[in-house]
Design a protein around this motif. Structure first.
Motif, PDB file in Angstrom:
ATOM      1  N   ILE A  33      -7.776 -81.146 -12.828  1.00 54.04           N
ATOM      2  CA  ILE A  33      -7.741 -80.830 -11.295  1.00 54.04           C
ATOM      3  C   ILE A  33      -6.398 -80.755 -10.971  1.00 54.04           C
ATOM      4  N   PRO A  34      -6.057 -79.431 -10.331  1.00 53.61           N
ATOM      5  CA  PRO A  34      -4.718 -79.345  -9.816  1.00 53.61           C
ATOM      6  C   PRO A  34      -4.060 -80.230  -8.706  1.00 53.61           C
ATOM      7  N   LEU A  35      -2.837 -80.516  -8.663  1.00 53.77           N
ATOM      8  CA  LEU A  35      -2.371 -81.233  -7.464  1.00 53.77           C
ATOM      9  C   LEU A  35      -1.909 -79.979  -6.579  1.00 53.77           C
ATOM     10  N   THR A  36      -2.830 -80.304  -5.337  1.00 55.54           N
ATOM     11  CA  THR A  36      -2.599 -79.241  -4.189  1.00 55.54           C
ATOM     12  C   THR A  36      -2.490 -79.821  -3.035  1.00 55.54           C
ATOM     13  N   MET A  50     -12.534 -90.825   3.886  1.00 55.25           N
ATOM     14  CA  MET A  50     -12.437 -89.639   3.012  1.00 55.25           C
ATOM     15  C   MET A  50     -13.790 -88.596   3.266  1.00 55.25           C
ATOM     16  N   ASN A 101      -6.133 -85.689 -13.410  1.00 51.05           N
ATOM     17  CA  ASN A 101      -6.069 -85.210 -12.068  1.00 51.05           C
ATOM     18  C   ASN A 101      -4.292 -84.858 -11.972  1.00 51.05           C
ATOM     19  N   MET A 102      -4.177 -84.246 -10.889  1.00 48.89           N
ATOM     20  CA  MET A 102      -2.743 -83.704 -10.726  1.00 48.89           C
ATOM     21  C   MET A 102      -2.363 -83.094 -12.152  1.00 48.89           C
ATOM     22  N   SER A 141      -9.190 -84.470   1.895  1.00 39.65           N
ATOM     23  CA  SER A 141      -9.405 -85.670   1.908  1.00 39.65           C
ATOM     24  C   SER A 141      -9.181 -86.576   2.922  1.00 39.65           C
ATOM     25  N   ILE A 180      -6.344 -80.425  -1.371  1.00 42.39           N
ATOM     26  CA  ILE A 180      -6.859 -81.624  -1.726  1.00 42.39           C
ATOM     27  C   ILE A 180      -6.409 -83.021  -1.002  1.00 42.39           C
ATOM     28  N   ARG A 181      -5.175 -83.075  -0.761  1.00 41.06           N
ATOM     29  CA  ARG A 181      -4.842 -84.189  -0.126  1.00 41.06           C
ATOM     30  C   ARG A 181      -5.257 -84.088   1.304  1.00 41.06           C
ATOM     31  N   GLY A 217      -3.799 -95.061  -7.421  1.00 40.93           N
ATOM     32  CA  GLY A 217      -3.125 -93.860  -7.103  1.00 40.93           C
ATOM     33  C   GLY A 217      -2.835 -92.852  -7.976  1.00 40.93           C
ATOM     34  N   VAL A 218      -4.052 -92.663  -8.862  1.00 42.30           N
ATOM     35  CA  VAL A 218      -4.002 -91.583  -9.479  1.00 42.30           C
ATOM     36  C   VAL A 218      -5.168 -90.447  -9.091  1.00 42.30           C
ATOM     37  N   GLY A 219      -5.760 -90.772  -7.884  1.00 42.52           N
ATOM     38  CA  GLY A 219      -6.708 -89.937  -7.316  1.00 42.52           C
ATOM     39  C   GLY A 219      -8.026 -90.215  -7.657  1.00 42.52           C
ATOM     40  N   LYS A 220      -8.344 -91.597  -8.012  1.00 47.63           N
ATOM     41  CA  LYS A 220      -9.657 -91.906  -8.570  1.00 47.63           C
ATOM     42  C   LYS A 220     -10.797 -91.606  -7.513  1.00 47.63           C
ATOM     43  N   SER A 221     -10.418 -92.175  -6.269  1.00 47.75           N
ATOM     44  CA  SER A 221     -11.373 -92.000  -5.133  1.00 47.75           C
ATOM     45  C   SER A 221     -11.673 -90.517  -4.738  1.00 47.75           C
ATOM     46  N   THR A 222     -10.438 -90.096  -4.756  1.00 53.68           N
ATOM     47  CA  THR A 222     -10.551 -88.297  -4.464  1.00 53.68           C
ATOM     48  C   THR A 222     -11.533 -87.817  -5.422  1.00 53.68           C
TER      49      THR A 222
HETATM   50  P1  ADP Z   1      -7.021 -93.970  -6.026  1.00 50.89           P
HETATM   51  O1  ADP Z   1      -8.310 -93.954  -5.910  1.00 50.89           O
HETATM   52  O2  ADP Z   1      -6.616 -93.675  -7.674  1.00 50.89           O
HETATM   53  O3  ADP Z   1      -6.107 -94.957  -5.659  1.00 50.89           O
HETATM   54  P2  ADP Z   1      -6.548 -91.789  -4.170  1.00 50.89           P
HETATM   55  O4  ADP Z   1      -8.019 -90.908  -4.443  1.00 50.89           O
HETATM   56  O5  ADP Z   1      -6.934 -92.734  -3.075  1.00 50.89           O
HETATM   57  O6  ADP Z   1      -6.279 -92.648  -5.536  1.00 50.89           O
HETATM   58  O7  ADP Z   1      -5.533 -90.865  -4.197  1.00 50.89           O
HETATM   59  C1  ADP Z   1      -4.240 -91.274  -3.626  1.00 50.89           C
HETATM   60  C2  ADP Z   1      -3.381 -90.075  -2.831  1.00 50.89           C
HETATM   61  O8  ADP Z   1      -3.240 -88.959  -3.588  1.00 50.89           O
HETATM   62  C3  ADP Z   1      -4.266 -89.697  -1.706  1.00 50.89           C
HETATM   63  O9  ADP Z   1      -3.567 -89.437  -0.541  1.00 50.89           O
HETATM   64  C4  ADP Z   1      -5.106 -88.360  -2.302  1.00 50.89           C
HETATM   65  O10 ADP Z   1      -5.374 -87.481  -1.010  1.00 50.89           O
HETATM   66  C5  ADP Z   1      -3.984 -87.727  -3.031  1.00 50.89           C
HETATM   67  N1  ADP Z   1      -4.664 -86.896  -4.140  1.00 50.89           N
HETATM   68  C6  ADP Z   1      -5.593 -87.210  -5.291  1.00 50.89           C
HETATM   69  N2  ADP Z   1      -5.703 -86.171  -5.806  1.00 50.89           N
HETATM   70  C7  ADP Z   1      -5.100 -85.182  -5.476  1.00 50.89           C
HETATM   71  C8  ADP Z   1      -4.776 -83.934  -6.054  1.00 50.89           C
HETATM   72  N3  ADP Z   1      -5.562 -83.308  -7.042  1.00 50.89           N
HETATM   73  N4  ADP Z   1      -3.955 -83.123  -5.133  1.00 50.89           N
HETATM   74  C9  ADP Z   1      -3.311 -83.661  -3.901  1.00 50.89           C
HETATM   75  N5  ADP Z   1      -3.354 -84.813  -3.676  1.00 50.89           N
HETATM   76  C10 ADP Z   1      -4.303 -85.580  -4.383  1.00 50.89           C
END
Ligand code: ADP
Length: 365
Positions: free
Chosen positions: A311-314, A153, A275-276, A321, A317-318, A117-122
């Protein structure tokens, strides 16, 4: 200069003597495998169990030094495989072959995180796109077997095809080659992954896919630091790992675990991405540090690794993605895309800190 051969490497290893029996490591049967790619040499040494592996550490280092000192060797990695080769009569299983290099792939970079949930895949997806924009030939391997999200994604549907009935052709999106367990299994089907399955799935996605020539293969690992992650870190000939964390202390604690996990299996940690890192209000431009800020940089410093960027939280990006159009390709002029490219450049620098040459051709899109 003629390229280094396996025989050259074995000759160099023949100079490394096992103190206990006076024989060298080759004579002692400790060398499990040698893989060479463009002067990058990977050697696996067999150790019986974890205890034996500890005792063999000085020998491993000596072997690594011996190979690294050879003319024509750009990087040398010697790893200990804490398993004995299986007896010939045993049921055939994917051999624990250490970290055999995959021909044609120059660098494999894992993207990991201490927790989900930290945005690893993103980050993995946008980093891959950013590297492609920086002129690299890029592949993206979704090894997140617990929740393969890359097909969604990247907006890819359908199944990979094969030309010869043996090897799969990777899918492709936005100029990046992609392979994911998500193409092969039903996204909603629950699966229990056991150690050997993780190994063979990974082996297939690396070895049985026609990746072709790649400068970088970005590998999205499952979140966390459990057995599956450790197996992957051990089995894949990684050039290094990128750790993604959000800025809160609690997330950073997990990031530290991830750093330690990679180091334990001798995978260089290329650095940490925050991230965020902050939230920029789209209406007034106000910057709010929702989860705190700067923690990842401090963690990187404390663990003597690079801070690769923030990377900002925006919302964009979500949204991009979720829509299958990552921001780096759907809004390449945006500040967010620039932030990912800057991380891509930092990854290039971190890779060049190793002996292997960094990206051969850096051109800006
Ligand atoms: P992980 O791989 O760590 O489990 P994800 O990449 O699936 O995490 O991201 C989890 C959620 O957070 C997704 O809905 C994604 O769109 C969102 N997210 C990730 N990075 C950002 C960001 N920098 N800004 C906004 N949303 C983000």
């Amino acid at each position: 200069m003629s390229p280094v051969t396996k025989e050259d490497v074995l000759r160099a290893l023949g100079q490394v003597v096992v103190p206990e029996d006076g024989k060298d490591v080759v004579e002692s049967g400790l060398i499990d495998g040698v893989a060479i790619k463009d002067g990058n040499v990977h050697v696996s040494m067999t150790a019986g169990d974890t205890e034996a592996a500890k005792a063999l550490e000085p020998l491993r280092q000596a072997a690594q030094r011996a190979v690294a000192a050879m003319a024509g060797v750009t990087s040398a990695t010697v790893i200990l495989t804490a398993e004995r080769p299986r007896p010939a009569a045993a049921k055939p299983e994917p051999a624990p072959a250490g970290r055999p290099a995959v021909p044609g792939i120059r660098h494999m970079v894992a993207v990991g995180s201490g927790k989900g949930g930290v945005g690893k895949s993103t980050t993995a997806v946008n980093l891959a796109m950013a590297l492609a924009q920086l002129g690299q030939r890029v592949g993206l391997l979704d090894a997140d077997i617990y929740g393969p999200s890359l097909p969604r994604m990247m907006g890819i549907t359908g199944k990979p095809k094969t030309q010869d009935g043996k090897k799969l052709l990777p899918m492709e999106a936005f100029g990046v080659k992609v392979m994911s367990m998500g193409f092969l299994i039903d996204e909603d089907a629950p699966m229990i992954w056991r150690g050997p399955m993780v190994q063979s799935a990974l082996q297939q996605m690396l070895g049985d896919v026609l990746w072709g020539e790649l400068d970088v293969l970005v590998i999205d690992l499952p979140p966390g630091t459990g057995d599956a992650q450790l197996t992957m870190a051990q089995r894949v000939p990684l050039s290094g790992a990128v750790i993604v964390s959000t800025p809160q202390d609690i997330a950073l604690l997990d990031a530290r675990k991830a750093i330690n996990m990679f180091r334990k299996v001798d995978v260089p940690v290329l650095g940490v991405v925050e991230n965020m890192a902050y939230y920029c209000c789209p209406n007034c431009g106000h910057r709010a540090e929702i989860f705190g800020h700067g923690g990842a940089r401090a963690t990187a410093e404390r663990y003597e690794t690079a801070f690769l960027g923030e990377i900002p939280l925006t919302l964009e990006i979500r949204e991009t993605s979720d829509a299958g159009t990552p921001i780096v390709v759907s809004a390449p002029e945006s500040a967010q895309a620039a932030a990912y490219r800057s991380v891509g450049e930092a990854v290039g620098v971190a890779l060049s800190g190793r002996k292997a040459k960094p990206f051969p051709r850096i051109v800006y899109a």
